[in-house]
Design an enzyme around this catalytic site. Sequence first.
Site, short mmCIF file in Angstrom:
data_model
loop_
_atom_site.label_atom_id
_atom_site.label_comp_id
_atom_site.label_asym_id
_atom_site.label_seq_id
_atom_site.Cartn_x
_atom_site.Cartn_y
_atom_site.Cartn_z
N SER A 128 -27.19 34.17 -50.51
CA SER A 128 -28.50 33.59 -50.81
C SER A 128 -28.40 32.77 -52.09
CB SER A 128 -29.56 34.68 -51.01
OG SER A 128 -29.77 35.42 -49.84
N SER B 93 -28.25 33.37 -44.73
CA SER B 93 -28.42 33.02 -46.14
C SER B 93 -29.90 32.82 -46.46
CB SER B 93 -27.63 31.74 -46.47
OG SER B 93 -27.65 31.49 -47.86
N ASP C 77 -32.16 30.98 -48.73
CA ASP C 77 -32.10 29.85 -49.67
C ASP C 77 -33.54 29.40 -49.96
OD1 ASP C 77 -29.22 29.83 -49.32
OD2 ASP C 77 -29.65 28.97 -47.36
#
Length: 343
Positions: free
Chosen positions: A229, A267, A269
């Site tokens: 992340s 992930s 983000d």
Amino acid sequence: MSGIARELGISFGASLTGPLNAITDVPGVLVGHRTIRSGDLNTGVTAILPHGGNLYRKKVLAACDIINGFGKSAGLMQVEELGTLETPVLLANTFGVGTCANALIRAAITENPDIGRETVTVNPVVMECNDGYLSDIQALAVTEDDARAALAAAASGPVAEGNVGAGTGMSCFGFKGGIGTASRRTELGGRDHHLGVLVLTNFGRAGDLILPDGRRPDPRSKVEPDKGSVIVILATDVALEYRQLKRVVRRCGAGLARLGAYWGHGSGDIALGFSTARIVDHDEPADFVAISALNENRIDRLFRAAAEATEEAVVNSMCAAEAMQVWAGHFRPSLGDWLKERR
């Protein structure tokens, strides 16, 4: 101040930085860390304050962009709906979100005893990355006292980067990640304004990193799916509408992409931005309020600043971070060491 990546020979274009090349170049912004390193624990908390006053009473304009939503953050839904930030932002590991939210709630109630009784409740904002590769995340090590310590340590001036605060146990592109920051300066309305970024980096596949000069550093790590992340916190003192701020925040993703990130399925983000130029009064008595906003024909300056500062902040986080080997034999090398060996 040039920034650690620049000191190691990396160039980030001709745009001007602020004097510290940090998010704290935006007047009033404060940053504090609480670092936890003990045995199998490499974790911590980082606090970002838009100003040192009562944020619940004097909110700032805020907006977020969910680049890829594999995350467990708290408070973003209300930011998206109301466009304001009313607590400091705390960064921690994934399992520290609830604990940090409680700390922010208690702090807000202490400062504003009417919360939840005579007036509405408070929206704590906490954002996270998973530091489980380099720290025992199941230990639930982050406490409310750690969150309070990060808040108490918040200050203007230079920002500690690398293996500090929430960045202590993070990884990035197969290297050691962590906390990074950068800023850009631009003249608007006859005076200097600043846009600063602070990142918590824990993303990117090993081998995918592309430096601004085209080099592709090899961390000699096993190539795995992009399942980390990255949290990007953007601050500016430019007067903006909520819609304009959201557009600027979205450009943080361009800075991540320049480095080779593609925001993998696993992930989280996320970018959150705020402007200190306008205070939203919780107890505003007027029916109408005046709003000052940037001429949209000038907004490209902020788009470029957001992308460039994000890119540089990420590289700074890896250059400042020291190599780390921990429990279970897990290891992350330092990008700073890699660059020094090739100077």
